[in-house]
Design a protein around this motif. Sequence first.
Motif, PDB file in Angstrom:
ATOM      1  N   THR A  51      -5.273  -0.543  -9.405  1.00  0.00           N
ATOM      2  CA  THR A  51      -4.635   0.707  -8.981  1.00  0.00           C
ATOM      3  C   THR A  51      -4.795   0.899  -7.471  1.00  0.00           C
ATOM      4  OG1 THR A  51      -4.874   1.747 -11.127  1.00  0.00           O
ATOM      5  CG2 THR A  51      -4.701   3.234  -9.252  1.00  0.00           C
ATOM      6  N   ASP A 172       2.221   1.326 -12.545  1.00  0.00           N
ATOM      7  CA  ASP A 172       0.805   1.135 -12.878  1.00  0.00           C
ATOM      8  C   ASP A 172       0.593   1.422 -14.359  1.00  0.00           C
ATOM      9  OD1 ASP A 172      -1.915   0.871 -12.901  1.00  0.00           O
ATOM     10  OD2 ASP A 172      -2.313   2.307 -11.291  1.00  0.00           O
ATOM     11  N   GLU A 173       0.451   0.388 -15.134  1.00  0.00           N
ATOM     12  CA  GLU A 173       0.338   0.485 -16.597  1.00  0.00           C
ATOM     13  C   GLU A 173       1.414   1.391 -17.197  1.00  0.00           C
ATOM     14  OE1 GLU A 173      -3.560   0.692 -18.351  1.00  0.00           O
ATOM     15  OE2 GLU A 173      -4.477   0.540 -16.382  1.00  0.00           O
TER      16      GLU A 173
END
Length: 296
Positions: A51, A172-173
């Motif tokens: 991240t 991000d995910e």
Amino acid sequence: MAEQRPIISIEDVSKVYGFGDATTVALDEVSLDINKGEFIAVMGPSGSGKTTLMNIIGMLDRPSHGIYKLNGRDVSRQKRNKQAKTRRDNIGYIFQSFNLLPRLTALENVALPLAYKRVPQTRRLKAAARALDQVGLSDKEYNLPTQLSGGQLQRVAIARALVNGPSIIIADEPTGNLDSTSARVVMELLSEIHKLGNTVLMVTHNPSLTRYADRILYMLDGSIVYDEASAVGEMPTRVQRAVQALRTSDDDEKLASVSAMMETMPEPKSSDDEDKGKKKKRRKSARKKRGKKAKK
Ligand SMILES: Nc1ncnc2c1ncn2[C@@H]1O[C@H](COP(=O)(O)OP(=O)(O)OP(=O)(O)O)[C@@H](O)[C@H]1O
Ligand SMILES: [Mg+2]
């Protein structure tokens, strides 16, 4: 085929959180070139810096040290206002938790980034409607976030990321909070966006999703320990085997075992730890030297 000019180039980028004895090195002198049109999957255990790396590339955060060049221009030293503009013009960000404003309709949420650009309202809403259409949600324009499913919320978030026409999409995910069916829809959308010529960076804990990517990075302790493009890494054979298995297999059991294997990498070895200590020391002294040079 991806063009061979890096759209993103980061050089010795570090991110250190905290002060004094309580510092965390979230990124440890990471260097990385990304070409226009690549689809990159970033993997690695929790806390490895994925991240942090995405936030720096997405210009939501600044590096503590190092240089970030976007389209060949050094953006790491730009003033905050200028950085915000660069970000709006170039980057669309998709979060695991969607980050939609609860009191705004889907259409208003998607139009929001254009408000910061001072686009007139009618044009904003038209562009937002087009983006919602692109993700197949034309019929949900007036729904509030509470009136949408998880998969739909993420599609609204994708439309919001697309509304400015950015060339880089950072996710991000993006499927971290979704069931497998919604995850597939989101991945197909990202794949389409990629096929339109955009550069996509995606963090995922799910190895089977790496099949959508054309390059895989693996992070550990704030470093990229494996990069599929350069085939350089501290344990390439194991990761490479895993990646190959993932690309060619539809066997869920096999995927699960590969997934478990990647989560536990690398095997703890006392000699590795020793090497790592030495490496850290070397880096520290190199940093000191650079610091001295800079002061001169
Ligand atoms: N704002 C912050 N302040 C202090 N430490 C932070 C901050 N943000 C991240 N860290 C630390 O930096 C390291 C890297 O965090 P990061 O969020 O990048 O990990 P990650 O790989 O994305 O993990 P996950 O898979 O759990 O999302 C972690 O040790 C984390 O605790
Ligand atoms: Mg993370």
